[in-house]
Design an enzyme around this catalytic site. Sequence first.
Site, PDB file in Angstrom:
ATOM      1  N   ARG A   9      -2.396 -54.381  11.877  1.00  0.00           N
ATOM      2  CA  ARG A   9      -3.778 -53.935  11.990  1.00  0.00           C
ATOM      3  C   ARG A   9      -4.180 -53.262  10.677  1.00  0.00           C
ATOM      4  O   ARG A   9      -3.329 -52.912   9.859  1.00  0.00           O
ATOM      5  CB  ARG A   9      -3.925 -52.951  13.147  1.00  0.00           C
ATOM      6  CG  ARG A   9      -3.687 -53.547  14.519  1.00  0.00           C
ATOM      7  CD  ARG A   9      -3.584 -52.460  15.580  1.00  0.00           C
ATOM      8  NE  ARG A   9      -4.813 -51.676  15.646  1.00  0.00           N
ATOM      9  CZ  ARG A   9      -4.877 -50.425  16.104  1.00  0.00           C
ATOM     10  NH1 ARG A   9      -3.784 -49.793  16.498  1.00  0.00           N
ATOM     11  NH2 ARG A   9      -6.033 -49.797  16.163  1.00  0.00           N
ATOM     12  N   LYS A  81       4.829 -47.070  21.546  1.00  0.00           N
ATOM     13  CA  LYS A  81       4.128 -46.681  22.771  1.00  0.00           C
ATOM     14  C   LYS A  81       3.010 -47.661  23.119  1.00  0.00           C
ATOM     15  O   LYS A  81       2.545 -47.684  24.253  1.00  0.00           O
ATOM     16  CB  LYS A  81       3.569 -45.260  22.654  1.00  0.00           C
ATOM     17  CG  LYS A  81       2.463 -45.062  21.631  1.00  0.00           C
ATOM     18  CD  LYS A  81       2.070 -43.595  21.528  1.00  0.00           C
ATOM     19  CE  LYS A  81       1.008 -43.350  20.481  1.00  0.00           C
ATOM     20  NZ  LYS A  81      -0.295 -43.933  20.794  1.00  0.00           N
ATOM     21  N   ASP A  82       2.575 -48.482  22.143  1.00  0.00           N
ATOM     22  CA  ASP A  82       1.520 -49.461  22.385  1.00  0.00           C
ATOM     23  C   ASP A  82       2.058 -50.827  22.805  1.00  0.00           C
ATOM     24  O   ASP A  82       1.274 -51.733  23.089  1.00  0.00           O
ATOM     25  CB  ASP A  82       0.673 -49.650  21.117  1.00  0.00           C
ATOM     26  CG  ASP A  82      -0.072 -48.390  20.712  1.00  0.00           C
ATOM     27  OD1 ASP A  82      -0.246 -47.508  21.565  1.00  0.00           O
ATOM     28  OD2 ASP A  82      -0.476 -48.299  19.534  1.00  0.00           O
ATOM     29  N   THR A 125      -9.594 -37.202  24.667  1.00  0.00           N
ATOM     30  CA  THR A 125      -8.412 -38.061  24.724  1.00  0.00           C
ATOM     31  C   THR A 125      -8.777 -39.344  25.444  1.00  0.00           C
ATOM     32  O   THR A 125      -9.582 -39.342  26.368  1.00  0.00           O
ATOM     33  CB  THR A 125      -7.234 -37.387  25.441  1.00  0.00           C
ATOM     34  OG1 THR A 125      -6.152 -38.344  25.538  1.00  0.00           O
ATOM     35  CG2 THR A 125      -7.604 -36.926  26.841  1.00  0.00           C
ATOM     36  N   LEU A 128      -5.050 -41.529  30.057  1.00  0.00           N
ATOM     37  CA  LEU A 128      -5.007 -41.003  31.423  1.00  0.00           C
ATOM     38  C   LEU A 128      -3.803 -40.083  31.609  1.00  0.00           C
ATOM     39  O   LEU A 128      -3.859 -39.113  32.361  1.00  0.00           O
ATOM     40  CB  LEU A 128      -4.947 -42.156  32.423  1.00  0.00           C
ATOM     41  CG  LEU A 128      -6.169 -43.076  32.490  1.00  0.00           C
ATOM     42  CD1 LEU A 128      -5.902 -44.244  33.430  1.00  0.00           C
ATOM     43  CD2 LEU A 128      -7.402 -42.303  32.948  1.00  0.00           C
ATOM     44  N   ARG A 129      -2.711 -40.400  30.945  1.00  0.00           N
ATOM     45  CA  ARG A 129      -1.509 -39.562  31.015  1.00  0.00           C
ATOM     46  C   ARG A 129      -1.787 -38.160  30.485  1.00  0.00           C
ATOM     47  O   ARG A 129      -1.422 -37.156  31.117  1.00  0.00           O
ATOM     48  CB  ARG A 129      -0.388 -40.236  30.190  1.00  0.00           C
ATOM     49  CG  ARG A 129       0.853 -39.374  29.986  1.00  0.00           C
ATOM     50  CD  ARG A 129       1.796 -40.043  28.997  1.00  0.00           C
ATOM     51  NE  ARG A 129       1.200 -40.234  27.690  1.00  0.00           N
ATOM     52  CZ  ARG A 129       1.115 -39.300  26.758  1.00  0.00           C
ATOM     53  NH1 ARG A 129       1.580 -38.079  26.982  1.00  0.00           N
ATOM     54  NH2 ARG A 129       0.552 -39.558  25.589  1.00  0.00           N
ATOM     55  N   ARG A 130      -2.417 -38.082  29.320  1.00  0.00           N
ATOM     56  CA  ARG A 130      -2.748 -36.769  28.759  1.00  0.00           C
ATOM     57  C   ARG A 130      -3.766 -36.045  29.629  1.00  0.00           C
ATOM     58  O   ARG A 130      -3.661 -34.841  29.860  1.00  0.00           O
ATOM     59  CB  ARG A 130      -3.280 -36.929  27.335  1.00  0.00           C
ATOM     60  CG  ARG A 130      -2.231 -37.383  26.333  1.00  0.00           C
ATOM     61  CD  ARG A 130      -2.842 -37.787  25.010  1.00  0.00           C
ATOM     62  NE  ARG A 130      -1.835 -38.219  24.054  1.00  0.00           N
ATOM     63  CZ  ARG A 130      -2.074 -39.044  23.043  1.00  0.00           C
ATOM     64  NH1 ARG A 130      -3.296 -39.537  22.871  1.00  0.00           N
ATOM     65  NH2 ARG A 130      -1.114 -39.392  22.217  1.00  0.00           N
ATOM     66  N   ARG A 147     -12.107 -42.569  21.463  1.00  0.00           N
ATOM     67  CA  ARG A 147     -11.523 -43.783  20.879  1.00  0.00           C
ATOM     68  C   ARG A 147     -11.734 -43.761  19.375  1.00  0.00           C
ATOM     69  O   ARG A 147     -12.416 -42.914  18.832  1.00  0.00           O
ATOM     70  CB  ARG A 147     -12.195 -45.025  21.485  1.00  0.00           C
ATOM     71  CG  ARG A 147     -11.929 -45.282  22.954  1.00  0.00           C
ATOM     72  CD  ARG A 147     -10.556 -45.881  23.219  1.00  0.00           C
ATOM     73  NE  ARG A 147     -10.273 -47.009  22.341  1.00  0.00           N
ATOM     74  CZ  ARG A 147     -10.744 -48.251  22.499  1.00  0.00           C
ATOM     75  NH1 ARG A 147     -11.538 -48.518  23.519  1.00  0.00           N
ATOM     76  NH2 ARG A 147     -10.429 -49.205  21.655  1.00  0.00           N
ATOM     77  N   GLY A 148     -11.148 -44.764  18.705  1.00  0.00           N
ATOM     78  CA  GLY A 148     -11.280 -44.877  17.267  1.00  0.00           C
ATOM     79  C   GLY A 148      -9.981 -44.530  16.563  1.00  0.00           C
ATOM     80  O   GLY A 148      -9.027 -44.050  17.173  1.00  0.00           O
ATOM     81  N   VAL A 150      -7.493 -42.527  13.719  1.00  0.00           N
ATOM     82  CA  VAL A 150      -7.215 -41.094  13.592  1.00  0.00           C
ATOM     83  C   VAL A 150      -8.322 -40.386  12.818  1.00  0.00           C
ATOM     84  O   VAL A 150      -8.788 -39.304  13.217  1.00  0.00           O
ATOM     85  CB  VAL A 150      -5.842 -40.874  12.916  1.00  0.00           C
ATOM     86  CG1 VAL A 150      -5.611 -39.384  12.657  1.00  0.00           C
ATOM     87  CG2 VAL A 150      -4.721 -41.418  13.800  1.00  0.00           C
ATOM     88  N   ARG A 153     -11.423 -39.883  14.950  1.00  0.00           N
ATOM     89  CA  ARG A 153     -11.238 -38.856  15.982  1.00  0.00           C
ATOM     90  C   ARG A 153     -11.315 -37.452  15.377  1.00  0.00           C
ATOM     91  O   ARG A 153     -11.944 -36.555  15.950  1.00  0.00           O
ATOM     92  CB  ARG A 153      -9.901 -39.070  16.691  1.00  0.00           C
ATOM     93  CG  ARG A 153      -9.832 -40.401  17.416  1.00  0.00           C
ATOM     94  CD  ARG A 153      -8.541 -40.563  18.188  1.00  0.00           C
ATOM     95  NE  ARG A 153      -8.366 -41.948  18.625  1.00  0.00           N
ATOM     96  CZ  ARG A 153      -7.587 -42.324  19.634  1.00  0.00           C
ATOM     97  NH1 ARG A 153      -6.910 -41.431  20.315  1.00  0.00           N
ATOM     98  NH2 ARG A 153      -7.474 -43.591  19.956  1.00  0.00           N
ATOM     99  N   CYS A 241      -1.115 -48.353  30.346  1.00  0.00           N
ATOM    100  CA  CYS A 241      -2.033 -47.242  30.089  1.00  0.00           C
ATOM    101  C   CYS A 241      -3.144 -47.177  31.137  1.00  0.00           C
ATOM    102  O   CYS A 241      -3.975 -46.283  31.106  1.00  0.00           O
ATOM    103  CB  CYS A 241      -2.614 -47.331  28.686  1.00  0.00           C
ATOM    104  SG  CYS A 241      -3.876 -48.592  28.502  1.00  0.00           S
TER     105      CYS A 241
END
Length: 313
Positions: A9, A81-82, A125, A128-130, A147-148, A150, A153, A241
């Site tokens: 990406r 994690k993705d 955030t 959903l976990r956070r 979203r977006g 770093v 954000r 997620c």
Amino acid sequence: MKKLTIATRGSKLALWQSRHIKSVIESHFTDVEVELKIIITSGDKILDAPLAKIGGKGLFLKEIEESMLRGEAQMAVHSLKDVPTVMPEGLVLSAITKREDVRDAMLSENYPDIRSLPQGAVVGTSSLRRRMQLVKQRPDLVIKDLRGNVDTRIRKLKEGEFDAIILAAAGINRLELNGAVKYFYPISLNEMLPAMGQGALGIETTQEEWVLEIARYLEDADSRIETTIERGFVDTLQGGCQVPIGVSARVQENGEVIVRSILGMPDASEEMGDMIVVSKEQISGVGETMAKTLIAKGAMELLQRAETMANEA
């Protein structure tokens, strides 16, 4: 000289990760030239909807994997994690790198930690976990989707849209953005369990032997142990997620592995979890076994209700 193409990406973090792996490969394999191929993914294009509603983090991999299957690249570097737990036929998760900080982190211009946030503070955030674990501690907080990349954000935080935002500490550390805001607070595992694989890079490759040989050099044994347990746990629960699941496996200096988990409703109205300690010799199937223990207590039904709540939000 062989040419290895890494599909990536175009975000700053994705490019940092791919350039880092490029540097490691070229310094060790002097007969290999590495080039980067930037690909815009579906997840990069859709920025106005929560990931849980548009298909999850796999949207950041689809076009990259298609490029590899077409023979245009042999490797991709992902934040593990993705990466979904099931790989496409023809591709393999051939290496997992040494982990950075596995924790989440709170960034704020005015508040040093979660406890100091004022009543009704707005926290950003997309996870959903956070969200679940924040609301569990502070039900008075207002959680808004964020979203977006770093930079985007952090800009939204600085412009006052949020009192605080939650990101993975690893990405902030890699981009050396710890000083970009006044307060950078790594959240302890007692406060918030991370996503499966958080802090590790997953090296996805084609199955050509020369590519697999390169990938083997990037492998970290402890990271493989930890993330295999975490991914086994999530895979058994059939979770991504779209549902709130936190899991952490940590190899200790004495050879023990501490595994902790949490899952529940996005509003923290219901939750369950577990903790076990095993030796490295006992790790086979540990994540799956922990998940099955929770399934026997109603975890699948709970996660179905959680997904329904998330989709209705």
